[in-house]
Motif scaffolding. Structure first.
Motif, PDB file in Angstrom:
ATOM      1  N   GLY A   5       0.777  -1.235   0.000  1.00  0.00           N
ATOM      2  CA  GLY A   5       0.000   0.000   0.000  1.00  0.00           C
ATOM      3  C   GLY A   5       0.805   1.279   0.000  1.00  0.00           C
ATOM      4  O   GLY A   5       1.989   1.322  -0.337  1.00  0.00           O
ATOM      5  N   TRP A   6       0.110   2.340   0.428  1.00  0.00           N
ATOM      6  CA  TRP A   6       0.671   3.689   0.388  1.00  0.00           C
ATOM      7  C   TRP A   6       1.849   3.871   1.337  1.00  0.00           C
ATOM      8  O   TRP A   6       2.715   4.702   1.072  1.00  0.00           O
ATOM      9  CB  TRP A   6      -0.412   4.722   0.690  1.00  0.00           C
ATOM     10  CG  TRP A   6      -1.396   4.858  -0.423  1.00  0.00           C
ATOM     11  CD1 TRP A   6      -2.728   4.547  -0.394  1.00  0.00           C
ATOM     12  CD2 TRP A   6      -1.132   5.325  -1.745  1.00  0.00           C
ATOM     13  NE1 TRP A   6      -3.300   4.795  -1.611  1.00  0.00           N
ATOM     14  CE2 TRP A   6      -2.345   5.277  -2.464  1.00  0.00           C
ATOM     15  CE3 TRP A   6       0.011   5.778  -2.402  1.00  0.00           C
ATOM     16  CZ2 TRP A   6      -2.444   5.658  -3.796  1.00  0.00           C
ATOM     17  CZ3 TRP A   6      -0.086   6.161  -3.730  1.00  0.00           C
ATOM     18  CH2 TRP A   6      -1.298   6.107  -4.410  1.00  0.00           C
ATOM     19  N   GLN A   7       1.887   3.130   2.436  1.00  0.00           N
ATOM     20  CA  GLN A   7       3.026   3.289   3.348  1.00  0.00           C
ATOM     21  C   GLN A   7       4.334   2.969   2.635  1.00  0.00           C
ATOM     22  O   GLN A   7       5.329   3.664   2.814  1.00  0.00           O
ATOM     23  CB  GLN A   7       2.862   2.399   4.589  1.00  0.00           C
ATOM     24  CG  GLN A   7       1.724   2.858   5.482  1.00  0.00           C
ATOM     25  CD  GLN A   7       1.662   2.093   6.780  1.00  0.00           C
ATOM     26  OE1 GLN A   7       1.615   2.724   7.825  1.00  0.00           O
ATOM     27  NE2 GLN A   7       1.668   0.780   6.750  1.00  0.00           N
ATOM     28  N   THR A   8       4.311   1.951   1.800  1.00  0.00           N
ATOM     29  CA  THR A   8       5.496   1.582   1.029  1.00  0.00           C
ATOM     30  C   THR A   8       5.690   2.530  -0.152  1.00  0.00           C
ATOM     31  O   THR A   8       6.793   3.037  -0.383  1.00  0.00           O
ATOM     32  CB  THR A   8       5.367   0.128   0.525  1.00  0.00           C
ATOM     33  OG1 THR A   8       5.236  -0.730   1.654  1.00  0.00           O
ATOM     34  CG2 THR A   8       6.568  -0.283  -0.310  1.00  0.00           C
ATOM     35  N   GLN A   9       4.621   2.774  -0.897  1.00  0.00           N
ATOM     36  CA  GLN A   9       4.709   3.583  -2.110  1.00  0.00           C
ATOM     37  C   GLN A   9       5.094   5.033  -1.830  1.00  0.00           C
ATOM     38  O   GLN A   9       5.937   5.598  -2.519  1.00  0.00           O
ATOM     39  CB  GLN A   9       3.360   3.540  -2.849  1.00  0.00           C
ATOM     40  CG  GLN A   9       3.320   4.350  -4.132  1.00  0.00           C
ATOM     41  CD  GLN A   9       4.234   3.797  -5.204  1.00  0.00           C
ATOM     42  OE1 GLN A   9       4.495   2.606  -5.255  1.00  0.00           O
ATOM     43  NE2 GLN A   9       4.722   4.667  -6.060  1.00  0.00           N
ATOM     44  N   ASP A  10       4.459   5.649  -0.841  1.00  0.00           N
ATOM     45  CA  ASP A  10       4.675   7.078  -0.562  1.00  0.00           C
ATOM     46  C   ASP A  10       5.485   7.334   0.700  1.00  0.00           C
ATOM     47  O   ASP A  10       5.669   8.484   1.087  1.00  0.00           O
ATOM     48  CB  ASP A  10       3.329   7.796  -0.426  1.00  0.00           C
ATOM     49  CG  ASP A  10       2.752   8.206  -1.758  1.00  0.00           C
ATOM     50  OD1 ASP A  10       3.218   7.720  -2.799  1.00  0.00           O
ATOM     51  OD2 ASP A  10       1.807   9.022  -1.754  1.00  0.00           O
ATOM     52  N   ARG A  11       5.921   6.282   1.352  1.00  0.00           N
ATOM     53  CA  ARG A  11       6.682   6.413   2.603  1.00  0.00           C
ATOM     54  C   ARG A  11       5.921   7.255   3.630  1.00  0.00           C
ATOM     55  O   ARG A  11       6.457   8.218   4.202  1.00  0.00           O
ATOM     56  CB  ARG A  11       8.068   6.970   2.344  1.00  0.00           C
ATOM     57  CG  ARG A  11       8.920   6.022   1.514  1.00  0.00           C
ATOM     58  CD  ARG A  11      10.328   6.553   1.301  1.00  0.00           C
ATOM     59  NE  ARG A  11      11.091   5.663   0.474  1.00  0.00           N
ATOM     60  CZ  ARG A  11      11.123   5.731  -0.858  1.00  0.00           C
ATOM     61  NH1 ARG A  11      10.453   6.655  -1.493  1.00  0.00           N
ATOM     62  NH2 ARG A  11      11.857   4.872  -1.553  1.00  0.00           N
ATOM     63  N   VAL A  12       4.665   6.886   3.829  1.00  0.00           N
ATOM     64  CA  VAL A  12       3.854   7.537   4.854  1.00  0.00           C
ATOM     65  C   VAL A  12       3.677   6.574   6.019  1.00  0.00           C
ATOM     66  O   VAL A  12       3.866   5.368   5.887  1.00  0.00           O
ATOM     67  CB  VAL A  12       2.480   7.991   4.325  1.00  0.00           C
ATOM     68  CG1 VAL A  12       2.633   9.035   3.231  1.00  0.00           C
ATOM     69  CG2 VAL A  12       1.647   6.823   3.842  1.00  0.00           C
ATOM     70  N   ARG A  13       3.331   7.131   7.143  1.00  0.00           N
ATOM     71  CA  ARG A  13       3.053   6.342   8.345  1.00  0.00           C
ATOM     72  C   ARG A  13       1.630   6.679   8.776  1.00  0.00           C
ATOM     73  O   ARG A  13       1.357   7.787   9.234  1.00  0.00           O
ATOM     74  CB  ARG A  13       4.031   6.686   9.455  1.00  0.00           C
ATOM     75  CG  ARG A  13       3.744   5.951  10.745  1.00  0.00           C
ATOM     76  CD  ARG A  13       4.851   6.121  11.758  1.00  0.00           C
ATOM     77  NE  ARG A  13       5.143   7.497  12.050  1.00  0.00           N
ATOM     78  CZ  ARG A  13       5.126   8.018  13.269  1.00  0.00           C
ATOM     79  NH1 ARG A  13       4.848   7.282  14.307  1.00  0.00           N
ATOM     80  NH2 ARG A  13       5.405   9.283  13.448  1.00  0.00           N
ATOM     81  N   PHE A  14       0.723   5.732   8.581  1.00  0.00           N
ATOM     82  CA  PHE A  14      -0.659   5.943   8.995  1.00  0.00           C
ATOM     83  C   PHE A  14      -0.759   5.800  10.510  1.00  0.00           C
ATOM     84  O   PHE A  14      -0.257   4.834  11.089  1.00  0.00           O
ATOM     85  CB  PHE A  14      -1.597   4.945   8.310  1.00  0.00           C
ATOM     86  CG  PHE A  14      -1.802   5.233   6.851  1.00  0.00           C
ATOM     87  CD1 PHE A  14      -2.494   6.362   6.447  1.00  0.00           C
ATOM     88  CD2 PHE A  14      -1.290   4.385   5.888  1.00  0.00           C
ATOM     89  CE1 PHE A  14      -2.672   6.646   5.105  1.00  0.00           C
ATOM     90  CE2 PHE A  14      -1.471   4.656   4.539  1.00  0.00           C
ATOM     91  CZ  PHE A  14      -2.167   5.786   4.143  1.00  0.00           C
ATOM     92  N   VAL A  15      -1.403   6.773  11.130  1.00  0.00           N
ATOM     93  CA  VAL A  15      -1.612   6.770  12.569  1.00  0.00           C
ATOM     94  C   VAL A  15      -3.118   6.806  12.825  1.00  0.00           C
ATOM     95  O   VAL A  15      -3.780   7.789  12.477  1.00  0.00           O
ATOM     96  CB  VAL A  15      -0.925   7.983  13.239  1.00  0.00           C
ATOM     97  CG1 VAL A  15      -1.232   8.032  14.723  1.00  0.00           C
ATOM     98  CG2 VAL A  15       0.574   7.946  12.986  1.00  0.00           C
ATOM     99  N   PRO A  16      -3.677   5.732  13.391  1.00  0.00           N
ATOM    100  CA  PRO A  16      -5.112   5.705  13.648  1.00  0.00           C
ATOM    101  C   PRO A  16      -5.518   6.703  14.731  1.00  0.00           C
ATOM    102  O   PRO A  16      -4.808   6.875  15.721  1.00  0.00           O
ATOM    103  CB  PRO A  16      -5.384   4.272  14.117  1.00  0.00           C
ATOM    104  CG  PRO A  16      -4.100   3.537  14.067  1.00  0.00           C
ATOM    105  CD  PRO A  16      -3.003   4.498  13.775  1.00  0.00           C
ATOM    106  N   VAL A  17      -6.662   7.342  14.520  1.00  0.00           N
ATOM    107  CA  VAL A  17      -7.234   8.264  15.500  1.00  0.00           C
ATOM    108  C   VAL A  17      -8.507   7.599  16.037  1.00  0.00           C
ATOM    109  O   VAL A  17      -9.387   7.237  15.258  1.00  0.00           O
ATOM    110  CB  VAL A  17      -7.548   9.640  14.865  1.00  0.00           C
ATOM    111  CG1 VAL A  17      -8.161  10.579  15.887  1.00  0.00           C
ATOM    112  CG2 VAL A  17      -6.288  10.248  14.253  1.00  0.00           C
ATOM    113  N   SER A  18      -8.592   7.437  17.331  1.00  0.00           N
ATOM    114  CA  SER A  18      -9.728   6.739  17.937  1.00  0.00           C
ATOM    115  C   SER A  18     -11.032   7.528  17.756  1.00  0.00           C
ATOM    116  O   SER A  18     -11.022   8.740  17.550  1.00  0.00           O
ATOM    117  CB  SER A  18      -9.476   6.523  19.429  1.00  0.00           C
ATOM    118  OG  SER A  18      -9.552   7.768  20.114  1.00  0.00           O
ATOM    119  N   ALA A  19     -12.137   6.811  17.875  1.00  0.00           N
ATOM    120  CA  ALA A  19     -13.457   7.450  17.786  1.00  0.00           C
ATOM    121  C   ALA A  19     -13.589   8.529  18.857  1.00  0.00           C
ATOM    122  O   ALA A  19     -14.105   9.625  18.588  1.00  0.00           O
ATOM    123  CB  ALA A  19     -14.556   6.402  17.926  1.00  0.00           C
TER     124      ALA A  19
END
Length: 173
Positions: A46-60
């Motif tokens: 996915g995008w973490q590999t392709q764009d070198r981003v780090r997804f950080v989940p935000v809780s409800a």
């Protein structure tokens, strides 16, 4: 807002805070939707590999407390999708969109897929999440590079493949 189940997200890269939302009353398990989104965004293809981003989940809870969110992945009915996507007209083709920090996923597509993916609803959903989140990361639409090759994830695969083959990931196969 829906809590996001734990997944193994990248530990380095540009931080992209994301949340998951499901319109109330939809015939969908919000937790299963959140798990599908988290699994897709955490995948190495996915995008973490392709764009070198780090997804950080935000809780409800944090979303409700007005925490900063860069990408809101929202599952919505066709009616709400049309409102959230305005001024883009999505009603006729029942498509999804990126608008105002939201990857708005149309319930009609989430439930029924698209001809380009045949009966493979699971893979189409991966494409749907990656395509709309891709817009949130700054990617625009592209065309099929060459007939018979896997389509780039930013090809509007819901509407057709232009001679390419379906491919749901930002990275090449």
């Amino acid at each position: 807002p829906v809590d996001i189940p734990s997944a193994t997200f990248a530990s380095t890269g540009r931080v992209v805070r994301f949340s998951v939302e499901v319109e109330g009353g939809l015939p969908v398990d919000p937790n299963a939707f959140a798990a599908a989104v988290a699994t897709t965004l955490a995948d190495q293809r996915g995008w973490q590999t392709q764009d070198r981003v780090r997804f950080v989940p935000v809780s409800a809870e944090a979303v409700e407390a007005k925490a900063t969110v860069d990408v809101r992945v929202t599952l919505a009915s066709p009616t709400l999708t049309a409102k959230l996507c305005a001024p883009l007209d999505v009603a006729e083709m029942q498509v999804s969109c990126w608008n105002d920090h939201r990857a708005v996923l149309n319930l009609q597509r989430w439930s029924n897929g698209a001809t380009s993916y045949g009966d493979d609803l699971t893979t189409y959903r991966i494409y749907l999440v990656n395509h709309e989140v891709g817009h949130g990361l700054g990617h625009g639409h592209v065309q099929c590079a060459a007939p018979g090759r896997p389509a780039a994830v930013m090809v509007q695969q819901t509407l057709g493949l232009g001679g390419c083959t379906a491919w749901p990931w930002p990275t090449k196969p």
